[in-house]
Each structure stands twice: as structure tokens, then as C-alpha cells.
Design a protein around this motif. Structure first.
Motif, PDB file in Angstrom:
ATOM      1  N   CYS A  13      -4.980   0.569   2.653  1.00  0.00           N
ATOM      2  CA  CYS A  13      -4.839   1.271   3.930  1.00  0.00           C
ATOM      3  C   CYS A  13      -3.394   1.756   4.042  1.00  0.00           C
ATOM      4  N   GLY A  14      -3.214   2.777   4.855  1.00  0.00           N
ATOM      5  CA  GLY A  14      -1.898   3.397   4.946  1.00  0.00           C
ATOM      6  C   GLY A  14      -0.949   2.679   5.883  1.00  0.00           C
ATOM      7  N   SER A  15       0.270   2.491   5.430  1.00  0.00           N
ATOM      8  CA  SER A  15       1.348   1.936   6.251  1.00  0.00           C
ATOM      9  C   SER A  15       2.539   2.872   6.142  1.00  0.00           C
ATOM     10  N   MET A  16       3.134   3.206   7.270  1.00  0.00           N
ATOM     11  CA  MET A  16       4.334   4.057   7.243  1.00  0.00           C
ATOM     12  C   MET A  16       5.560   3.217   7.556  1.00  0.00           C
ATOM     13  N   ILE A  17       6.558   3.346   6.692  1.00  0.00           N
ATOM     14  CA  ILE A  17       7.819   2.630   6.865  1.00  0.00           C
ATOM     15  C   ILE A  17       8.947   3.654   6.956  1.00  0.00           C
ATOM     16  N   VAL A  18       9.853   3.456   7.894  1.00  0.00           N
ATOM     17  CA  VAL A  18      11.036   4.302   8.036  1.00  0.00           C
ATOM     18  C   VAL A  18      12.249   3.390   7.967  1.00  0.00           C
ATOM     19  N   ASP A  19      12.993   3.485   6.868  1.00  0.00           N
ATOM     20  CA  ASP A  19      14.172   2.640   6.668  1.00  0.00           C
ATOM     21  C   ASP A  19      15.423   3.484   6.881  1.00  0.00           C
TER      22      ASP A  19
ATOM     23  N   VAL B 177       4.833   6.578   3.049  1.00  0.00           N
ATOM     24  CA  VAL B 177       3.485   6.088   3.343  1.00  0.00           C
ATOM     25  C   VAL B 177       3.041   5.292   2.126  1.00  0.00           C
ATOM     26  N   ILE B 178       2.693   4.033   2.353  1.00  0.00           N
ATOM     27  CA  ILE B 178       2.384   3.108   1.259  1.00  0.00           C
ATOM     28  C   ILE B 178       0.936   2.651   1.355  1.00  0.00           C
ATOM     29  N   SER B 179       0.273   2.592   0.204  1.00  0.00           N
ATOM     30  CA  SER B 179      -1.101   2.087   0.135  1.00  0.00           C
ATOM     31  C   SER B 179      -1.353   1.556  -1.268  1.00  0.00           C
ATOM     32  N   LEU B 180      -2.109   0.476  -1.372  1.00  0.00           N
ATOM     33  CA  LEU B 180      -2.464  -0.125  -2.661  1.00  0.00           C
ATOM     34  C   LEU B 180      -1.236  -0.394  -3.537  1.00  0.00           C
TER      35      LEU B 180
ATOM     36  N   GLU C 284      -7.176  10.241   5.684  1.00  0.00           N
ATOM     37  CA  GLU C 284      -7.609   8.857   5.857  1.00  0.00           C
ATOM     38  C   GLU C 284      -6.418   7.930   6.104  1.00  0.00           C
ATOM     39  N   LEU C 285      -5.335   8.152   5.369  1.00  0.00           N
ATOM     40  CA  LEU C 285      -4.150   7.314   5.537  1.00  0.00           C
ATOM     41  C   LEU C 285      -3.439   7.631   6.854  1.00  0.00           C
TER      42      LEU C 285
ATOM     43  N   GLY D 173       0.522   2.134  13.510  1.00  0.00           N
ATOM     44  CA  GLY D 173       1.863   2.444  13.982  1.00  0.00           C
ATOM     45  C   GLY D 173       2.864   2.666  12.861  1.00  0.00           C
ATOM     46  N   ILE D 174       4.077   3.014  13.253  1.00  0.00           N
ATOM     47  CA  ILE D 174       5.184   3.266  12.328  1.00  0.00           C
ATOM     48  C   ILE D 174       6.158   2.099  12.439  1.00  0.00           C
ATOM     49  N   VAL D 175       6.554   1.548  11.291  1.00  0.00           N
ATOM     50  CA  VAL D 175       7.473   0.410  11.282  1.00  0.00           C
ATOM     51  C   VAL D 175       8.877   0.896  10.931  1.00  0.00           C
ATOM     52  N   LEU D 176       9.844   0.544  11.764  1.00  0.00           N
ATOM     53  CA  LEU D 176      11.240   0.943  11.566  1.00  0.00           C
ATOM     54  C   LEU D 176      12.053  -0.236  11.053  1.00  0.00           C
TER      55      LEU D 176
END
Length: 336
Positions: free
Chosen positions: A148-154, A164-167, A270-271, A279-282
Motif C-alpha cells: 500500500c502507498g505511504s507518502m513521506i516528506v523529509d 511514495v513507498i510501497s512493497l 491506487e497508491l 495521510g502524509i508523514v512529515l
């Protein structure tokens, strides 16, 4: 006196270096600054001691940041800085440590090789290079192995990395050279333009941390900044409000929000739906600017949350990566 080998993770940031050791957590967090004798090239001070010298050194000593915009700018100074920090963190060792180091997602293979070589020269027996968004996601507690899609903003000192990270891998990513240092520069430029006062980078950073904001505060706050009057050349104090700094930071903050929008536009549907739900993780020090999460939520339309221990997420994730990679129980290893 001499311990065994160690597995450590290093967040080699433009602004700070953080070191994570298996079983101990974060053991070191110091500025990425080196004070060097201009004639001999000898390193005078590193980290906090060097930071105290910024703007205060005589002509024969210069305090430098050996990393710029997330990549090595001064190879020799970076190597010496790493060697100092590694020794300070783990002490003398008969067996050299295995080290994982993170780099921005947009670096070239040549830049990755420079980081790897500098880390080896600093005392590593084996080096793993991982991208900052992956490390940040792991450190934030996201299970990146799930489909599943996860968005990270560093948001670091030199770069903002969005992915966007998945698998277990990066699907879409973007790295921009607008980050914490640019916020400091924007504050210094604003004071120069509006108040005719010149301030140093330490003062600009203090203003950012104290009254900086990306979203209008319900109750404005003020602080006094000290600098040099550009007309008279004499010291001058100026009282600044958070509303002024909001104006000063508008352009670089808008660049970050626009980059997030660009990544979402490139994300598979889909992602994108997963991100809308999750949500978006900061992460990173820049994410702690007051109201940035609120601004992103308002502008993008997806809930943005700041990770727990946002500053150390990349270092923790890098350490967990190397810890799991060399774990004897390979079934426990979701990152390799």
C-alpha cells in the motif's frame, strides 16, 4: 578497552549528523560543521565546538559546512568529521563497524560513491547506502513492506525529499534543494531588505526556531534579533513578529508544497487513494516549523502529520536497516 564491532546508522545531514547504535538508539547529534586552519588545513574543532565559532573566527581559522544541499562539498573535511563522530560515538574498536549512511533520493551515483568512500576512510569495514525517504519511513514506524502507498516528506537542512513507498521500494520520488537552510537564508534576506540589518546564520536559525511559521499563528509572537545596521555599520536590535517571518518564509514553503503536489500527480491512482486514506508523514527538522502540517493539509487536501521524534527518524531508520540486514533471523528482516 577495545570493544567488538558495531552496526551503526548515520544520518549524514547538511545541518546535523546523528548516529544510531544497535541496542542504544541515538548516541550522537551534532552540527555538521568543521573549523579548519586556513594555512595548514588542520581541523581545529568539529560539531558543537565548531558551531560556536561560526561568525567569530579570526582570519586564520574558518568554520565550514563540508556538506551542501545533501552532498559532499569538501571531501577531506567530511572524512575527518565522520572519523571524529564515529570515534566519539563508539570509541576505539578492534573490529571496524558496519555502517549504513543515508543520502538524498536525488543524488547521482558519483555522489553516492563519494559518501561511501568517505565513510570507509573514516573507519567502516562495510558501508550500505540508503535513500533518506526509505530511512525516514522506517524510523517513523511505517511498515514499508506492505502493498500500500505511504507518502513521506523529509525536510532536512539541505534537501527536501518526497517519496511514495510501497512493497519496500520507492515508486515515485522527488528531491528539491529547498529546505531548512533556505528558510534561514530567506529570513536573513528579509531582514536585510525590510530592516536594513545584516544577521548571521546562527541568528537566522534562532529566529526560525523561535517565531518561524508556515501558517498564521492565532496569537502572534515576537523576539528581538541582533545584527549590524547596513547604513551606519553599528550593532542594531530589531523586534520581529511571527507575522513578518510568515511573510519571509512564504516562497520557500510554497516551493515545498508544490513539490508535494508534483509527486502526488505522478503517483499511480491506487497508491494515491492509499495516501488519501493514510495521510502524509512529515519528518526532519524542517517539519517542525509551526503550522507546516496545517498548511500542507489545507493546500493539498490530505491530512499531514508530523512523525514522533521527527528529527531523529532518518538516523533511527538507517540504524534499523543495518540492524535488520545483518540479523541472524532473516525472517524478521522486512527491509532487505
Amino acid at each position: 578497552m577495545f570493544g567488538s564491532g558495531a552496526d551503526i546508522g548515520i544520518d549524514l545531514g547538511t545541518a546535523s549528523v546523528l548516529i544510531y547504535i544497535k541496542g542504544k538508539g541515538i548516541v550522537l547529534q551534532e552540527p555538521s560543521i568543521v573549523a579548519v586552519h586556513t594555512k595548514t588545513g588542520e581541523v581545529i574543532a568539529v560539531g558543537e565546538q565548531a558551531r560556536a565559532m561560526l561568525g567569530r573566527t579570526p582570519q586564520n581559522i574558518t568554520a565550514i559546512r563540508p556538506l551542501r544541499r545533501g552532498v559532499i562539498d569538501d571531501y577531506e573535511a567530511t572524512e575527518k568529521m565522520l572519523k571524529y563522530f564515529i570515534h566519539k560515538a563508539i570509541g576505539p574498536r578492534l573490529i571496524k563497524p558496519r555502517i549504513a549512511v543515508c543520502v538524498p533520493s536525488g543524488v547521482t551515483e558519483v555522489e553516492k560513491r563519494a559518501v561511501e568512500d568517505a565513510t570507509r576512510q573514516a573507519g567502516a569495514r562495510k558501508v550500505d547506502i540508503i535513500e533518506e525517504p526509505i530511512a525516514a519511513a522506517i524510523g517513523a514506524g511505517i511498515d514499508i513492506s506492505r502493498p500500500c502507498g505511504s507518502m513521506i516528506v523529509d525536510i532536512g537542512g539541505g534537501t527536501t525529499d518526497i517519496a511514495v513507498i510501497s512493497l519496500g521500494g520507492t515508486v515515485v520520488n522527488k528531491s528539491i534543494k529547498t529546505a531548512g537552510d533556505n528558510l534561514d537564508d530567506a529570513i536573513a534576506y528579509y531582514l536585510k531588505r525590510k530592516h536594513n540589518i545584516l544577521i548571521g546564520e546562527r541568528t537566522a536559525e534562532e529566529v526560525k526556531k523561535t517565531i518561524g511559521c508556515a501558517f498564521k499563528r492565532e496569537v502572534p509572537v515576537e523576539m528581538t534579533a541582533k545584527g549590524r545596521n547596513l547604513v551606519s555599520g553599528l550593532p542594531k536590535n530589531v523586534v520581529l513578529s511571527s507575522d513578518e517571518i510568515l511573510e519571509a518564509l512564504r516562497e520557500p514553503i510554497d516551493d515545498m508544497v508544490e513539490a508535494i503536489r508534483d509527486v502526488l500527480e505522478m503517483t499511480p491512482p491506487e497508491l494515491a487513494a492509499d495516501i488519501s486514506d493514510r495521510g502524509i508523514v512529515l519528518t526532519g527538522g524542517g517539519s517542525l516549523i509551526y503550522g507546516l502540517d496545517k498548511l500542507i493539509t489545507e493546500k493539498i487536501g490530505i491530512n499531514a502529520v508530523i512523525a514522533d521524534e521527527a528529527i531523529s527518524c532518518v538516523a533511527v531508520g538507517t540504524g534499523l536497516f543495518v540492524e535488520y540486514k545483518y540479523s541472524k533471523n532473516k525472517k524478521r528482516n522486512p527491509y532487505v
